[in-house]
Design a protein around this motif. Structure first.
Motif, short mmCIF file in Angstrom:
data_model
loop_
_atom_site.label_atom_id
_atom_site.label_comp_id
_atom_site.label_asym_id
_atom_site.label_seq_id
_atom_site.Cartn_x
_atom_site.Cartn_y
_atom_site.Cartn_z
N PRO A 207 -48.31 -92.32 76.58
CA PRO A 207 -47.15 -92.08 75.73
C PRO A 207 -46.23 -91.02 76.33
O PRO A 207 -46.71 -90.03 76.91
N GLU B 86 -41.58 -92.13 73.30
CA GLU B 86 -42.17 -92.25 71.98
C GLU B 86 -41.89 -91.01 71.13
O GLU B 86 -41.99 -91.04 69.90
N PRO C 253 -38.64 -97.19 70.76
CA PRO C 253 -38.64 -95.83 71.31
C PRO C 253 -37.28 -95.17 71.14
O PRO C 253 -36.26 -95.83 70.89
N ARG D 260 -37.71 -90.59 65.87
CA ARG D 260 -38.76 -90.07 66.75
C ARG D 260 -38.41 -88.71 67.31
O ARG D 260 -38.99 -88.27 68.31
N GLU E 107 -36.55 -93.57 78.01
CA GLU E 107 -37.10 -93.93 76.72
C GLU E 107 -38.37 -93.12 76.47
O GLU E 107 -39.09 -92.78 77.41
N VAL F 222 -46.74 -91.27 64.93
CA VAL F 222 -45.64 -90.34 65.17
C VAL F 222 -44.90 -90.02 63.88
O VAL F 222 -44.53 -88.87 63.62
N PRO G 76 -40.02 -94.84 64.49
CA PRO G 76 -41.47 -94.82 64.68
C PRO G 76 -42.12 -96.11 64.18
O PRO G 76 -41.63 -96.75 63.25
N TRP H 153 -49.76 -86.07 76.54
CA TRP H 153 -48.49 -86.77 76.68
C TRP H 153 -48.00 -86.71 78.12
O TRP H 153 -48.27 -85.74 78.83
#
Length: 411
Positions: A4, A157, A144, A285, A155, A324, A135, A27
């Motif tokens: 992610p 998440e 995204p 997001r 892009e 998220v 999300p 991440w």
């Protein structure tokens, strides 16, 4: 699906802390910074024990504590040099579990950036939010977020907006929300070489003016000043000359600091604070943190501390394989009320600094002198409920808890 992705817009203290925390949590992190380098000139940052404990979560707390230099007394003074109240580093440790550390921003930024993988930080990289994304929900992936840069779109998440007081991301997420308003005073900051004569750390309040001097751990001296003036004013010659006009006849070490300051390194910025709390610290997001979410006056020394708190709480809540939407909702729930209160309390003190009439100055002096009679513990009460904060229950790393228990026992 690959690892992610999280994009952080802005490499200030809050943005770098968020990036370090998210990277630590699994991440894939990219940090986009508009400036060409991470070398802020002439700026110090106050980090209270709440920030130290937050930084413990990413393994940086003790490095910041090691920058502590204040070991004795300091306090509040008048321009003549008269002490109104005194505080001690020992009283701060006793009350809040640690000292207030004043460090150079470049040093703090460096230790945070060192926790990022190679290539994660991109300088000279302005960024804009093109799409906050949606999300996912059970059974639906959502879409995204998308960030635009001169090198192409990214892009992610998760996007973390740490783009400062005049945040373009905040305006994009909450169009029509009141912009930060001028707090009624401007601020100067400067770092100078070590002074020949010793001094005690102090903050000195005049009529509509304020000056503070604090030693840094490397021997240099950080000084800051404010004055109640209309917004947008600049010195007719240079800002060092302006400081000399306003503060040149104040008590030691103010004249010595001014003598040591090079005109070109004195920074000046008007102070802005949130006009109203945001309805949330997230949308889609995207999470807002630090000055992008809750700009505040510097009077409690909590701007950087609250950004660090934001960043650590967000990184603890946002699992790379988690929900998220739920994480961001929890982030707003944990941060909105707290930061709103800190903005309010800091603004109240900021307004006191603008009192300039003789009767108001005399009243304020009498109040502070009365507080000073009760000793250093009462003088520190302004940070009660702020500097004693700890990361959310159940998320404070066991190693950080053990380290804190050891420090308390040693003290």
């Amino acid at each position: 699906m690959g690892q992610p992705r999280a994009v952080v817009i802005g490499a200030g203290i809050g943005g770098l802390t968020a990036a370090a925390g998210l990277h630590r949590g699994g991440w894939s992190v990219t940090v986009l910074e508009r400036a060409a380098s991470l070398e802020p000139v002439g700026a110090g940052i106050a980090l209270a024990p709440n920030a130290h404990r937050a930084l413990d979560v990413i393994g940086a707390g003790d490095e910041v504590r090691a920058m502590s230099f204040w070991q004795g007394e300091g306090g509040l003074r008048l321009p003549s040099g008269r002490w109104l109240s005194r505080a001690t580093s020992a009283a701060a440790v006793e009350r809040y579990g640690g000292p207030v550390v004043v460090a150079h921003r470049a040093a703090v930024a460096g230790l945070l950036a060192a926790r990022l993988p190679e290539g994660a930080l991109r300088t000279a990289a302005p960024a804009a939010l093109a799409d906050p994304g949606v999300p996912g929900t059970p059974g639906a992936p959502g879409r995204p977020a998308r960030v635009t840069t001169p090198a192409g779109d990214l892009e992610a998440e998760l996007v973390v907006a740490a783009d400062g007081i005049h945040s373009a991301v905040r305006r994009a997420l909450f169009p029509g929300h009141p912009e930060p308003r001028y707090a009624g005073f401007t601020a100067w900051r400067v770092v100078v070489p070590p002074l020949e004569e010793p001094f005690q750390p102090h903050e000195t309040w005049g009529r509509g003016t304020l000056w503070g001097t604090v030693p840094l751990h490397d021997g240099r001296v950080y000084a800051y000043a404010t004055a109640a003036v209309p917004p947008g004013e600049k010195a007719p010659d240079n800002e060092k000359a302006e400081l000399l006009r306003r503060f040149g006849d104040w008590h030691h070490p103010v004249p010595a600091v001014l003598a040591a300051a090079e005109p070109g390194v004195v920074l000046r910025h008007d102070v802005y604070a949130a006009a109203a709390p945001l309805p949330a610290h997230h949308r889609g997001r995207v999470a807002l943190l630090g000055d992008a979410a809750h700009p505040m006056t510097p009077n409690l020394g909590q701007g950087g501390c609250q950004a660090i708190e934001d960043a650590v709480v967000l990184s603890l809540l946002a699992s790379p394989d988690g929900d998220v939407a739920a994480a961001l909702a929890a982030y707003t729930d944990q941060r909105l009320a707290r930061t709103t209160d800190v903005v309010r309390r800091s603004g109240q003190i900021g307004r006191l600094t603008t009192w300039s009439s003789r009767p108001a100055f005399a009243l304020r002096t009498a109040l502070f002198a009365a507080v000073g009679l009760f000793g250093p513990r009462l003088a520190l009460r302004g940070l009660d409920g702020i500097a004693d904060w700890r990361p959310p229950h159940g998320t404070y790393a066991a190693g950080a808890q053990e380290a804190e228990s050891t420090r308390v026992a040693q003290n």
